[in-house]
Scaffold this motif. Structure first.
Motif, PDB file in Angstrom:
ATOM      1  N   THR A 132       0.841  -1.198   0.000  1.00  0.00           N
ATOM      2  CA  THR A 132       0.000   0.000   0.000  1.00  0.00           C
ATOM      3  C   THR A 132       0.876   1.248   0.000  1.00  0.00           C
ATOM      4  O   THR A 132       1.761   1.382   0.850  1.00  0.00           O
ATOM      5  N   PRO A 133       0.659   2.170  -0.935  1.00  0.00           N
ATOM      6  CA  PRO A 133       1.492   3.377  -0.997  1.00  0.00           C
ATOM      7  C   PRO A 133       1.361   4.218   0.272  1.00  0.00           C
ATOM      8  O   PRO A 133       0.342   4.186   0.970  1.00  0.00           O
ATOM      9  N   LEU A 134       2.404   5.007   0.520  1.00  0.00           N
ATOM     10  CA  LEU A 134       2.472   5.840   1.718  1.00  0.00           C
ATOM     11  C   LEU A 134       2.851   7.264   1.340  1.00  0.00           C
ATOM     12  O   LEU A 134       3.816   7.484   0.602  1.00  0.00           O
ATOM     13  N   LEU A 135       2.089   8.223   1.847  1.00  0.00           N
ATOM     14  CA  LEU A 135       2.514   9.621   1.874  1.00  0.00           C
ATOM     15  C   LEU A 135       2.675  10.003   3.333  1.00  0.00           C
ATOM     16  O   LEU A 135       1.736   9.872   4.121  1.00  0.00           O
ATOM     17  N   VAL A 136       3.862  10.448   3.683  1.00  0.00           N
ATOM     18  CA  VAL A 136       4.107  10.821   5.072  1.00  0.00           C
ATOM     19  C   VAL A 136       4.474  12.303   5.122  1.00  0.00           C
ATOM     20  O   VAL A 136       5.357  12.772   4.414  1.00  0.00           O
ATOM     21  N   ALA A 366      -4.908  20.669  -0.518  1.00  0.00           N
ATOM     22  CA  ALA A 366      -5.514  19.370  -0.796  1.00  0.00           C
ATOM     23  C   ALA A 366      -5.241  18.938  -2.237  1.00  0.00           C
ATOM     24  O   ALA A 366      -5.007  17.750  -2.503  1.00  0.00           O
ATOM     25  N   GLU A 367      -5.257  19.877  -3.159  1.00  0.00           N
ATOM     26  CA  GLU A 367      -4.938  19.551  -4.550  1.00  0.00           C
ATOM     27  C   GLU A 367      -3.479  19.116  -4.679  1.00  0.00           C
ATOM     28  O   GLU A 367      -3.166  18.180  -5.432  1.00  0.00           O
ATOM     29  N   ARG A 368      -2.578  19.750  -3.950  1.00  0.00           N
ATOM     30  CA  ARG A 368      -1.178  19.327  -3.980  1.00  0.00           C
ATOM     31  C   ARG A 368      -1.039  17.890  -3.484  1.00  0.00           C
ATOM     32  O   ARG A 368      -0.277  17.092  -4.039  1.00  0.00           O
ATOM     33  N   TYR A 369      -1.769  17.559  -2.412  1.00  0.00           N
ATOM     34  CA  TYR A 369      -1.723  16.177  -1.927  1.00  0.00           C
ATOM     35  C   TYR A 369      -2.350  15.221  -2.944  1.00  0.00           C
ATOM     36  O   TYR A 369      -1.835  14.107  -3.158  1.00  0.00           O
ATOM     37  N   ALA A 370      -3.437  15.618  -3.583  1.00  0.00           N
ATOM     38  CA  ALA A 370      -4.075  14.754  -4.579  1.00  0.00           C
ATOM     39  C   ALA A 370      -3.126  14.457  -5.728  1.00  0.00           C
ATOM     40  O   ALA A 370      -3.102  13.333  -6.266  1.00  0.00           O
ATOM     41  N   VAL A 371      -2.337  15.445  -6.130  1.00  0.00           N
ATOM     42  CA  VAL A 371      -1.321  15.215  -7.169  1.00  0.00           C
ATOM     43  C   VAL A 371      -0.341  14.134  -6.714  1.00  0.00           C
ATOM     44  O   VAL A 371       0.026  13.232  -7.501  1.00  0.00           O
ATOM     45  N   MET A 372       0.075  14.195  -5.463  1.00  0.00           N
ATOM     46  CA  MET A 372       0.994  13.175  -4.949  1.00  0.00           C
ATOM     47  C   MET A 372       0.309  11.818  -4.869  1.00  0.00           C
ATOM     48  O   MET A 372       0.931  10.785  -5.169  1.00  0.00           O
ATOM     49  N   TYR A 373      -0.968  11.765  -4.466  1.00  0.00           N
ATOM     50  CA  TYR A 373      -1.686  10.489  -4.427  1.00  0.00           C
ATOM     51  C   TYR A 373      -1.689   9.845  -5.821  1.00  0.00           C
ATOM     52  O   TYR A 373      -1.501   8.625  -5.956  1.00  0.00           O
ATOM     53  N   LEU A 376       1.584   8.361  -6.732  1.00  0.00           N
ATOM     54  CA  LEU A 376       1.818   7.111  -6.010  1.00  0.00           C
ATOM     55  C   LEU A 376       0.934   5.969  -6.514  1.00  0.00           C
ATOM     56  O   LEU A 376       1.036   4.833  -6.043  1.00  0.00           O
ATOM     57  N   GLY A 377       0.035   6.274  -7.461  1.00  0.00           N
ATOM     58  CA  GLY A 377      -0.805   5.238  -8.051  1.00  0.00           C
ATOM     59  C   GLY A 377      -2.062   4.927  -7.267  1.00  0.00           C
ATOM     60  O   GLY A 377      -2.746   3.952  -7.563  1.00  0.00           O
TER      61      GLY A 377
END
Length: 381
Positions: A132-136, A366-373, A376-377
């Motif tokens: 499972t991908p991780l954003l920390v 939130a959009e910046r995080y969505a780009v990272m999500y 990460l696939g």
């Protein structure tokens, strides 16, 4: 993926945090609530929140058990995990172990998660062995954690076998994180956002004499830094007043020229104090990440005078969007410059323009995080 009533696909994201405000009047963990609200507003994310109990958005699910919620609430009441560890004692030793045990059980039962969004590095230590991908999210206190012997190795083990994005909220942390984890993780700075209300503050009614200076901070020796020593010549007279807001987490005697108000709500700072203030001051020597109150001051056009630590030097362009001080004389020069109404307005306006262009709102965050999500696939492009 889950579907909402319109048939839209939503990625299930598990948000993990050990800080969260109990209600709208609570000053603790406000940035986590703002982050949570912004992510929950999106129609491509199904957010599941594990945190101390508080006001959860209607379109998010709170997944802490009753026992976990009770313990996390008591952790917040005690000042948080980092404060407990710093102050020591048996509770300071037991709390991290209890937290890690709870997190291990959480990750084991949350089997439908498409992505882990974990705030603070220590909360990723017990991730299960899956892909499972991780954003920390990394904050200033995390950089202190990484100085502990063996911590980098333990985190590298937790990151192994999955796609990982390490997201500090300020640039000054980037290079050290790349050095430690760049071969197994993507390191990308993701700034937090600012509530729109701060951008709307009108400072045209500010009080010029005595000039009101604000310090918004937890009261510890590290957070106050040199303020009480250096501030005496400049705030003990009639020209300026120092107004101090925040919880006293270390007992200390405050001089009689300090106007201490205790903890303040964002609403009172926004509506009452920022409009009439001359500036915000921080002489912190603490391991700051990117202080949220400084972003809010910049959005409000409120000039900042700050100590020369990495977090402040990373945020402020000296004499353009704020002023940096390395000694008593520099502090006096900075205050004298901002006593001038024209200079005060110019610095504040440049700071506000920078905040609008480079930071934006929590929805922008939130959009910046969505780009990272997506990278990460975990979400469809």
């Amino acid at each position: 993926m889950t579907e909402d009533i319109t048939g839209s696909k939503r990625a299930t994201v598990l948000m993990v945090s050990t800080s969260y405000p109990a209600d709208s009047g609570d000053w603790r963990g406000l940035f986590i609530r703002q982050m949570t609200l912004a992510l929950a507003r999106r129609n491509d994310i199904q957010l599941r929140l594990w945190s101390p109990p508080g006001e959860t958005p209607a379109n998010a699910s709170y997944v802490a058990t009753e026992d976990e919620a009770h313990w996390l609430a008591s952790l917040m009441a005690a000042g948080g995990i980092a404060h407990l560890v710093r102050t020591g004692g048996m509770r300071g030793l037991a709390a991290p172990l209890r937290l890690l045990s709870m997190l291990r059980r959480l990750y084991q039962r949350e089997t439908g998660t498409r992505l882990y969004h974990v705030n603070w590095l220590q909360n990723a230590l017990t991730l299960p062995r899956n892909d499972t991908p991780l954003l920390v999210t990394v904050l200033g206190t995390d950089m202190q954690l990484l100085k502990l012997p063996g911590m980098t190795s333990l985190l590298r083990r937790a990151f192994r076998g999955r796609r990982v994005a390490i997201c500090p909220n300020a640039d000054w942390m980037h290079d050290d994180l790349v050095r430690r984890f760049g071969d197994i993780a993507e390191v990308e700075v993701v700034p937090f956002g600012i509530d729109p209300g701060w951008f709307e503050i009108d400072r045209s009614t500010r009080v010029e004499v005595p000039a009101k200076w604000l310090c918004v901070s937890r009261l510890t020796r590290g957070k106050l830094g040199t303020l009480l020593d250096w501030g005496a010549p400049y705030f003990s007279g009639r020209q300026r007043e120092l107004h101090l807001f925040g919880p006293m987490q270390q007992e200390m005697a405050l001089p009689d020229w300090v106007h201490y108000h205790g903890p303040a709500t964002p609403a009172s700072l926004c509506a009452e104090w920022f409009p009439q203030a001359c500036g915000l001051i921080s002489m912190s020597q603490h391991a700051e990440g990117r202080p949220q109150v400084m972003l809010e001051a910049m959005a409000a056009g409120l000039p900042i005078v700050a100590s020369r630590i990495a977090a402040h030097e990373d945020l402020l362009d000296h004499r353009e969007t704020g002023l940096l001080c390395g000694d008593l004389a520099e502090l006096g020069d900075a205050l004298a410059l901002l006593d001038d109404p024209a200079a005060n307005v110019q610095v504040g306006q440049r700071a506000r323009a920078w905040a609008q262009e480079r930071i934006g709102t929590w929805d922008d965050c939130a959009e910046r995080y969505a780009v990272m999500y997506r990278r990460l696939g975990a979400m469809s492009p």
